[in-house]
Write a protein that holds these residues in place. Structure first.
Motif, short mmCIF file in Angstrom:
data_model
loop_
_atom_site.label_atom_id
_atom_site.label_comp_id
_atom_site.label_asym_id
_atom_site.label_seq_id
_atom_site.Cartn_x
_atom_site.Cartn_y
_atom_site.Cartn_z
N UNK A 182 48.65 16.85 97.65
CA UNK A 182 49.39 17.58 96.63
C UNK A 182 49.22 19.07 96.84
N UNK A 211 49.06 11.06 85.33
CA UNK A 211 49.63 10.76 86.64
C UNK A 211 50.12 9.33 86.67
N UNK A 233 52.95 19.70 92.93
CA UNK A 233 54.13 19.07 93.47
C UNK A 233 54.03 17.56 93.32
N UNK A 243 52.48 7.13 92.32
CA UNK A 243 53.30 7.80 93.33
C UNK A 243 53.81 9.17 92.92
N UNK A 244 53.32 9.69 91.80
CA UNK A 244 53.75 11.00 91.33
C UNK A 244 52.58 11.98 91.31
N UNK A 245 52.92 13.26 91.22
CA UNK A 245 51.90 14.28 91.07
C UNK A 245 51.39 14.35 89.65
#
Lengths: 114, 113
Positions: B91, A37, B104, A40-42
Motif C-alpha cells: 500500500x 479494511x 491507496x 482486497x482493499x486499502x
C-alpha cells in the motif's frame, strides 16, 4: 512494549447486536487511528485521536459508530446495531505527533456479522 | 482532499528479479510524507520505506528503493532481488502532518519461485 495491541482478534456477532473493540497503542504515542479494511482493499480511515481529543471523523462513519480514548491511553470502537456491511477488519494504528515517525499498526480485529 | 492511486491491482515477479510498483497521488500541500506499507497474508501492516517530500534524494532501504517525482506526483517502489517473503499486499500512503494517513487500494505482489 510489544507494539500496538488489539482485542479481540476475531469477533462473530449476530446482526443487530452491539460490539466493542479495544486498542492499546504504543505507550509514548499520542496519536491513535482507526481504519476499516475489507478484503482486497486499502485501509479506509474512520477516526483519529490526539491524546484524548477526537480530531477527525470520517464522513463515511455512520452514527452507529463511536470511538473513545479516555485519558489518552487505550481506545475503544463501538458499533451499535451491527449490519452485515460492517463485516471487515478493523485496524488500529498509533504514532507520535512529531514528524518522521510512521504509524505502527496492530494486527486488527476481524468482525463477522451473521 | 488528498487521494492516492495504485493502478496495478496485481503483479508477479520471479524470485531474484526486480519489480516496480506504481503510485500517484494528488495534493495541494507542499510539505508531506509518502510511505510504502507491506501487508503479508493474514499479518499486520508494516512500514517498508518512507520519503519526505522536501528531500530530493530518493529513499532506499536495503533491497527497497523509491523513485519520487514530486512535480509528477509519482512515488514508485522498486524491489530488487525479490524474495518469496516479499509476497504481500503493498500500500502506498500519504500524510501531511495534521491529517490521517490516506492509503491507496493496494497492489498484490506474488513472488514466484
Amino acid at each position: 512494549d510489544t507494539g500496538v495491541s488489539q482485542n479481540p482478534r476475531h469477533k462473530i456477532t449476530k446482526r443487530g447486536q452491539n460490539v466493542t473493540f479495544r486498542c492499546d497503542p504504543i505507550s509514548e504515542h499520542n496519536r491513535l487511528y482507526w481504519y476499516r479494511q475489507t478484503l482486497g482493499q486499502g485501509p479506509e480511515f474512520l477516526t483519529y485521536f490526539q491524546n484524548e481529543a477526537q480530531l477527525e471523523k470520517s464522513r463515511l462513519l455512520s452514527d452507529r459508530f463511536s470511538a473513545e480514548r479516555p485519558k489518552g491511553s487505550f481506545s475503544t470502537l463501538e458499533i451499535q446495531r451491527t449490519e452485515q456491511g460492517d463485516s471487515a477488519m478493523y485496524l488500529c494504528a498509533s504514532s507520535h505527533r512529531t514528524v518522521n515517525t510512521e504509524a505502527f499498526f496492530g494486527q486488527g480485529t476481524r468482525l463477522t456479522v451473521v | 482532499a488528498q487521494t492516492v492511486t495504485q493502478s496495478q491491482p496485481e503483479m508477479s515477479v520471479q524470485e531474484a528479479e526486480t519489480v516496480t510498483l506504481s503510485c500517484t497521488y494528488d495534493t495541494s500541500e507542499n510539505n508531506y510524507y509518502l510511505f510504502w506499507y507491506k501487508q503479508p497474508p493474514s499479518r499486520q501492516m508494516i512500514l517498508v520505506i518512507r520519503q519526505e517530500a522536501y528531500k530530493q534524494q530518493n529513499a532506499t532501504e536495503n533491497r527497497f528503493s523509491v523513485n519520487f517525482q514530486k512535480a509528477a506526483k509519482s512515488f514508485s517502489l522498486k524491489i530488487s532481488d525479490s524474495q518469496l517473503g516479499d509476497t504481500a499486499m503493498y500500500f502506498c500512503a500519504f500524510w501531511s502532518g495534521n491529517t490521517p494517513l490516506v492509503f491507496g487500494k493496494g497492489t498484490r505482489l506474488s513472488v514466484i519461485a
